[in-house]
Design an enzyme around this catalytic site. Structure first.
Site, PDB file in Angstrom:
ATOM      1  NE  ARG A   1      46.951 -29.792  21.203  1.00  0.00           N
ATOM      2  CZ  ARG A   1      46.610 -29.671  20.875  1.00  0.00           C
ATOM      3  NH1 ARG A   1      45.668 -28.167  20.882  1.00  0.00           N
ATOM      4  NH2 ARG A   1      47.642 -28.742  19.958  1.00  0.00           N
TER       5      ARG A   1
ATOM      6  CG  ASP B   1      45.462 -14.048  21.373  1.00  0.00           C
ATOM      7  OD1 ASP B   1      45.003 -12.834  22.571  1.00  0.00           O
ATOM      8  OD2 ASP B   1      46.833 -14.257  21.262  1.00  0.00           O
TER       9      ASP B   1
ATOM     10  CG  PHE C   1      49.826 -19.131  26.021  1.00  0.00           C
ATOM     11  CD1 PHE C   1      49.904 -18.042  25.010  1.00  0.00           C
ATOM     12  CD2 PHE C   1      50.783 -19.956  26.393  1.00  0.00           C
ATOM     13  CE1 PHE C   1      49.578 -19.285  23.789  1.00  0.00           C
ATOM     14  CE2 PHE C   1      50.246 -20.750  25.483  1.00  0.00           C
ATOM     15  CZ  PHE C   1      50.227 -20.675  24.478  1.00  0.00           C
TER      16      PHE C   1
ATOM     17  CD  GLU D   1      38.794 -21.134  18.323  1.00  0.00           C
ATOM     18  OE1 GLU D   1      39.502 -22.232  18.393  1.00  0.00           O
ATOM     19  OE2 GLU D   1      39.614 -20.239  17.642  1.00  0.00           O
TER      20      GLU D   1
HETATM   21  P1  IMP Z   1      43.459 -15.656  17.642  1.00  0.00           P
HETATM   22  O1  IMP Z   1      43.522 -15.759  15.962  1.00  0.00           O
HETATM   23  O2  IMP Z   1      44.112 -14.687  17.769  1.00  0.00           O
HETATM   24  O3  IMP Z   1      41.413 -15.180  17.954  1.00  0.00           O
HETATM   25  O4  IMP Z   1      44.261 -16.507  18.182  1.00  0.00           O
HETATM   26  C1  IMP Z   1      43.340 -17.690  18.452  1.00  0.00           C
HETATM   27  C2  IMP Z   1      44.139 -19.552  18.454  1.00  0.00           C
HETATM   28  O5  IMP Z   1      45.753 -18.648  19.109  1.00  0.00           O
HETATM   29  C3  IMP Z   1      43.202 -19.963  19.514  1.00  0.00           C
HETATM   30  O6  IMP Z   1      42.196 -20.303  18.924  1.00  0.00           O
HETATM   31  C4  IMP Z   1      43.858 -20.459  20.137  1.00  0.00           C
HETATM   32  O7  IMP Z   1      45.010 -21.477  19.292  1.00  0.00           O
HETATM   33  C5  IMP Z   1      45.269 -19.474  19.894  1.00  0.00           C
HETATM   34  N1  IMP Z   1      46.002 -18.948  21.749  1.00  0.00           N
HETATM   35  C6  IMP Z   1      45.288 -17.822  21.579  1.00  0.00           C
HETATM   36  N2  IMP Z   1      45.925 -17.636  22.734  1.00  0.00           N
HETATM   37  C7  IMP Z   1      45.736 -19.228  23.649  1.00  0.00           C
HETATM   38  C8  IMP Z   1      46.532 -18.873  24.747  1.00  0.00           C
HETATM   39  O8  IMP Z   1      46.731 -18.697  25.701  1.00  0.00           O
HETATM   40  N3  IMP Z   1      46.878 -20.519  24.818  1.00  0.00           N
HETATM   41  C9  IMP Z   1      47.084 -21.519  24.171  1.00  0.00           C
HETATM   42  N4  IMP Z   1      46.068 -20.841  22.151  1.00  0.00           N
HETATM   43  C10 IMP Z   1      46.082 -19.780  22.598  1.00  0.00           C
HETATM   44 MG    MG Z   2      42.378 -22.506  18.361  1.00  0.00          MG
END
Ligand code: IMP
Ligand code: MG
Length: 176
Positions: A163, A101, A150, A97
């Site tokens: 990206r 977050d 972010f 992954e």
């Molecule tokens: P989670 O379910 O909150 O852990 O989110 C995970 C997903 O959110 C990651 O796979 C990313 O696609 C997106 N994401 C979370 N933080 C960031 C960031 O700082 N930059 C870009 N995408 C993020």
């Molecule tokens: Mg992701």
């Protein structure tokens, strides 16, 4: 409007860390039947570098997940838009992954893949972002720990922007 970005992790630091992760994985999985399951789309650059840092063959597969959410926060309601295709039963599976977050996406995917009864199931993430963690998920291999912010670049996007940048940047909001 384009927000300011500050470089957080250089190409050199990324390359060095990916190499180290590759060496660890090569030691841990040598001689095993490893399937690496990448989470699209963000992981495509990290995964491409990581597999080339391994000194043994692996099979790669991908899933694509969507979470109903708006802006930069995930809602926790995750669903699969592209599932795994490789058989996982009795094999060693490593989820790859880009960034963890809240942990909700990984928590969902762990449960989903566990249902395939792999021999082992671990997680490798490029960035462990701690601040908004809601569910503790075991992150077995981590590239970098970042407290907050972010991030974009090296596969990570902000609404499909940035990206393809080779470094990791933190988007500085409120400073446009
Ligand atoms: P989670 O379910 O909150 O852990 O989110 C995970 C997903 O959110 C990651 O796979 C990313 O696609 C997106 N994401 C979370 N933080 C960031 C960031 O700082 N930059 C870009 N995408 C993020
Ligand atoms: Mg992701």
């Amino acid at each position: 409007m384009q927000a300011h970005k500050r470089c957080l992790i250089s190409r050199e630091d990324i390359a060095r860390r990916v190499q180290e992760l590759g060496e660890r994985l090569s030691r841990d999985y040598q001689g095993r039947d490893l399937v690496m399951v990448g989470v699209l789309k963000g992981v495509f650059i990290f995964m491409a570098d990581l597999v080339r840092a391994l000194d043994f063959p692996v099979e790669v597969d991908f899933v694509r997940l969507a979470s109903y959410g708006k802006g930069t926060e995930s809602s926790g309601e995750v669903h699969i838009t592209k599932d795994v295709e490789a058989p996982l039963k009795d094999r060693d599976v490593l989820i790859v992954e880009d960034i963890v977050d809240s942990g909700l996406t990984m928590d969902f995917l762990l449960r989903h893949l566990a249902g395939h009864h792999p021999r082992s199931l671990k997680i490798c993430c490029f960035i462990d972002k701690r601040e908004r963690r809601e569910v503790e998920v075991p992150l077995d291999y981590v590239g970098f720990v970042v407290e907050k912010g972010f991030l974009v670049g090296y596969g990570l996007d902000c609404g499909e922007h940035d990206r393809t940048l080779p470094e990791i940047y933190v988007v500085e909001t409120g400073k446009e």
